[in-house]
Design a protein around this motif. Structure first.
Motif, PDB file in Angstrom:
ATOM      1  N   ILE A 182       0.817  -1.208   0.000  1.00  0.00           N
ATOM      2  CA  ILE A 182       0.000   0.000   0.000  1.00  0.00           C
ATOM      3  C   ILE A 182       0.857   1.266   0.000  1.00  0.00           C
ATOM      4  O   ILE A 182       0.433   2.307  -0.509  1.00  0.00           O
ATOM      5  CB  ILE A 182      -1.009   0.001   1.173  1.00  0.00           C
ATOM      6  N   MET A 183       2.069   1.179   0.547  1.00  0.00           N
ATOM      7  CA  MET A 183       2.954   2.337   0.539  1.00  0.00           C
ATOM      8  C   MET A 183       3.547   2.596  -0.846  1.00  0.00           C
ATOM      9  O   MET A 183       3.921   3.726  -1.177  1.00  0.00           O
ATOM     10  CB  MET A 183       4.086   2.123   1.544  1.00  0.00           C
ATOM     11  N   GLU A 184       3.652   1.574  -1.661  1.00  0.00           N
ATOM     12  CA  GLU A 184       4.298   1.702  -2.967  1.00  0.00           C
ATOM     13  C   GLU A 184       3.312   1.958  -4.102  1.00  0.00           C
ATOM     14  O   GLU A 184       3.656   1.810  -5.273  1.00  0.00           O
ATOM     15  CB  GLU A 184       5.132   0.449  -3.245  1.00  0.00           C
ATOM     16  N   GLN A 185       2.116   2.384  -3.770  1.00  0.00           N
ATOM     17  CA  GLN A 185       1.124   2.700  -4.795  1.00  0.00           C
ATOM     18  C   GLN A 185       1.591   3.857  -5.675  1.00  0.00           C
ATOM     19  O   GLN A 185       2.225   4.799  -5.195  1.00  0.00           O
ATOM     20  CB  GLN A 185      -0.215   3.063  -4.140  1.00  0.00           C
ATOM     21  N   ASP A 186       1.241   3.772  -6.963  1.00  0.00           N
ATOM     22  CA  ASP A 186       1.645   4.857  -7.866  1.00  0.00           C
ATOM     23  C   ASP A 186       0.690   6.056  -7.794  1.00  0.00           C
ATOM     24  O   ASP A 186       0.904   7.060  -8.472  1.00  0.00           O
ATOM     25  CB  ASP A 186       1.788   4.358  -9.307  1.00  0.00           C
ATOM     26  N   TYR A 187      -0.343   5.967  -6.996  1.00  0.00           N
ATOM     27  CA  TYR A 187      -1.234   7.093  -6.719  1.00  0.00           C
ATOM     28  C   TYR A 187      -0.714   7.795  -5.471  1.00  0.00           C
ATOM     29  O   TYR A 187      -0.346   7.152  -4.482  1.00  0.00           O
ATOM     30  CB  TYR A 187      -2.656   6.583  -6.489  1.00  0.00           C
ATOM     31  N   GLN A 188      -0.710   9.105  -5.481  1.00  0.00           N
ATOM     32  CA  GLN A 188      -0.028   9.844  -4.422  1.00  0.00           C
ATOM     33  C   GLN A 188      -0.913  10.296  -3.272  1.00  0.00           C
ATOM     34  O   GLN A 188      -0.486  10.309  -2.115  1.00  0.00           O
ATOM     35  CB  GLN A 188       0.674  11.077  -5.024  1.00  0.00           C
ATOM     36  N   ASN A 189      -2.138  10.692  -3.543  1.00  0.00           N
ATOM     37  CA  ASN A 189      -2.963  11.334  -2.515  1.00  0.00           C
ATOM     38  C   ASN A 189      -3.686  10.278  -1.682  1.00  0.00           C
ATOM     39  O   ASN A 189      -4.879  10.020  -1.849  1.00  0.00           O
ATOM     40  CB  ASN A 189      -3.962  12.293  -3.166  1.00  0.00           C
ATOM     41  N   ILE A 190      -2.946   9.663  -0.765  1.00  0.00           N
ATOM     42  CA  ILE A 190      -3.460   8.567   0.059  1.00  0.00           C
ATOM     43  C   ILE A 190      -3.179   8.849   1.528  1.00  0.00           C
ATOM     44  O   ILE A 190      -2.104   9.338   1.878  1.00  0.00           O
ATOM     45  CB  ILE A 190      -2.791   7.227  -0.319  1.00  0.00           C
ATOM     46  N   ILE A 212      -1.919  -5.584  -2.360  1.00  0.00           N
ATOM     47  CA  ILE A 212      -2.495  -5.053  -3.592  1.00  0.00           C
ATOM     48  C   ILE A 212      -1.375  -4.709  -4.571  1.00  0.00           C
ATOM     49  O   ILE A 212      -0.234  -4.479  -4.180  1.00  0.00           O
ATOM     50  CB  ILE A 212      -3.363  -3.809  -3.320  1.00  0.00           C
ATOM     51  N   GLU A 213      -1.727  -4.684  -5.851  1.00  0.00           N
ATOM     52  CA  GLU A 213      -0.756  -4.372  -6.890  1.00  0.00           C
ATOM     53  C   GLU A 213      -0.508  -2.872  -6.956  1.00  0.00           C
ATOM     54  O   GLU A 213      -1.321  -2.070  -6.493  1.00  0.00           O
ATOM     55  CB  GLU A 213      -1.229  -4.934  -8.224  1.00  0.00           C
ATOM     56  N   ILE A 214       0.602  -2.486  -7.550  1.00  0.00           N
ATOM     57  CA  ILE A 214       1.097  -1.109  -7.458  1.00  0.00           C
ATOM     58  C   ILE A 214       0.135  -0.081  -8.051  1.00  0.00           C
ATOM     59  O   ILE A 214       0.072   1.060  -7.605  1.00  0.00           O
ATOM     60  CB  ILE A 214       2.498  -1.003  -8.119  1.00  0.00           C
ATOM     61  N   ASN A 215      -0.640  -0.469  -9.063  1.00  0.00           N
ATOM     62  CA  ASN A 215      -1.574   0.471  -9.694  1.00  0.00           C
ATOM     63  C   ASN A 215      -3.013   0.264  -9.235  1.00  0.00           C
ATOM     64  O   ASN A 215      -3.958   0.714  -9.897  1.00  0.00           O
ATOM     65  CB  ASN A 215      -1.497   0.335 -11.211  1.00  0.00           C
ATOM     66  N   TYR A 216      -3.182  -0.408  -8.128  1.00  0.00           N
ATOM     67  CA  TYR A 216      -4.521  -0.753  -7.640  1.00  0.00           C
ATOM     68  C   TYR A 216      -5.359   0.501  -7.364  1.00  0.00           C
ATOM     69  O   TYR A 216      -6.471   0.652  -7.888  1.00  0.00           O
ATOM     70  CB  TYR A 216      -4.374  -1.605  -6.375  1.00  0.00           C
ATOM     71  N   ILE A 217      -4.840   1.421  -6.551  1.00  0.00           N
ATOM     72  CA  ILE A 217      -5.605   2.619  -6.198  1.00  0.00           C
ATOM     73  C   ILE A 217      -5.814   3.508  -7.421  1.00  0.00           C
ATOM     74  O   ILE A 217      -6.922   4.013  -7.659  1.00  0.00           O
ATOM     75  CB  ILE A 217      -4.915   3.418  -5.074  1.00  0.00           C
ATOM     76  N   SER A 218      -4.774   3.719  -8.214  1.00  0.00           N
ATOM     77  CA  SER A 218      -4.907   4.616  -9.375  1.00  0.00           C
ATOM     78  C   SER A 218      -5.924   4.081 -10.376  1.00  0.00           C
ATOM     79  O   SER A 218      -6.706   4.848 -10.960  1.00  0.00           O
ATOM     80  CB  SER A 218      -3.549   4.828 -10.055  1.00  0.00           C
TER      81      SER A 218
END
Length: 321
Positions: free
Chosen positions: A25-33, A100-106
């Motif tokens: 979850i820390m390595e997500q490519d979406y920033q505003n978390i 979760i995968e790196i682009n999950y949130i985005s």
């Protein structure tokens, strides 16, 4: 547009798994978390491991918040606390032994914005020791509420959800309903959600553990099942839709009961053999063949045959893996 997303993580005795979860979850490519962790009285070093991993991500650490329950309350209570502590426009729930995968949130937020959906579903992979099972994201139909009643809408995790759905309509499971917690929460969310959608380009990894609450069937699971249907009926009566869905609910009760009967101890099977019995004969024919056999044996209290059938099903399922 980059709305704030709150990742809500209940934590309880998950020391072997939490580091992978937190890194994902820390390595997500979406920033505003923002990250909401609630420790539900862990007795292992889960929280220490969590804090150690957070030091590896100084750019994210300021958005990570750790709260502690006064004692162990269980998943339903703790999930509610994580969401009430969150401030994001969108919520996503991640269990602390999953990842979760790196682009999950985005991927989820992009679809939520594009479709203006209140709930967006993602594919899920069940992770077993020696195999994986892939489940495609739930594709919205003209009756998502009916699908939810039939348990065709997958876990509360593997979704992004408007926070307003939870807080404005009090969409939470009752404290203590830790088995079927996600189903009763989803039932409420699906009732109020005006639009849902799905993605296919990122995956939620759901860690299956033999010791988890989803495997060891006992009296507690039956008690939760009874309570779930009492709460569900009460909600549907308040929404004035119980008569519309009553037949579906009674059919699903028999299916739920039969599923538990396949995986429980002999004592639990005998103790709860007669729950929902008044509807059993009417809906036995709707069950799949495997559940129908167990339902018939339990209905007529044929305990020895039921035990042998359970052993056969376990042997068959183990050989399939």
């Amino acid at each position: 547009m980059t709305p704030l997303v709150s990742i809500c993580v209940p934590v309880y005795n998950v020391a072997p798994y939490i580091e992978r979860c937190v890194r994902s979850i820390m390595e997500q490519d979406y920033q505003n978390i923002e990250y909401i962790f609630v420790n539900d009285g862990s007795t292992d070093n889960s929280v220490q491991r969590l804090k150690t991993v957070l030091t590896e991500y100084p750019e994210r650490k300021s958005m990570a918040h750790i709260y502690h329950n006064d004692r162990n309350h269980g998943l339903a209570y703790t999930r509610r606390v994580t969401i009430e502590k969150a401030s994001g426009e969108y919520i996503t729930c991640v269990d602390s032994d999953d990842w979760i995968e790196i682009n999950y949130i985005s991927s989820l937020i992009r679809e939520a914005i594009a479709s203006q959906a209140a709930i967006v579903d993602a594919p899920l992979i069940e992770q077993y020791a020696e195999q994986q099972i892939y489940y495609a994201a739930y594709q919205p139909t003209d009756s998502i509420f009916r699908d939810c009643l039939m348990d065709r809408v997958s876990h509360l995790c593997c979704k992004i959800i408007k926070r307003s759905l939870f807080v404005e309509h009090n969409c939470f499971a009752p404290e203590g309903l830790n088995y079927l917690e996600d189903r009763i929460t989803l039932l409420q969310l699906c009732h109020y959600a005006q639009k849902t959608s799905a993605i296919s380009d990122s995956v939620y990894h759901y860690q299956r553990q033999e010791s988890s609450i989803s495997f060891a069937k006992n009296n507690y699971h039956f008690e939760c099942l009874i309570r779930y249907w009492k709460v569900a009926e009460s909600l549907m009566r308040s929404w004035d839709c119980w008569q519309q869905y009553q037949s579906i609910c009674l059919q699903k009760q028999i299916e739920d009961k039969s599923c538990l009967m396949l995986r429980c101890t002999t004592d639990s099977r005998k103790k709860h053999a007669d729950i929902f019995r008044e509807h059993e004969r009417k809906y036995l024919h709707t069950l799949s063949s495997g559940l129908k056999v167990m339902a018939y044996l339990v209905h007529w209290h044929l305990w020895t045959l039921a035990n042998w059938y359970q052993k056969f099903v376990n042997w068959r399922d183990n050989n399939r893996k």
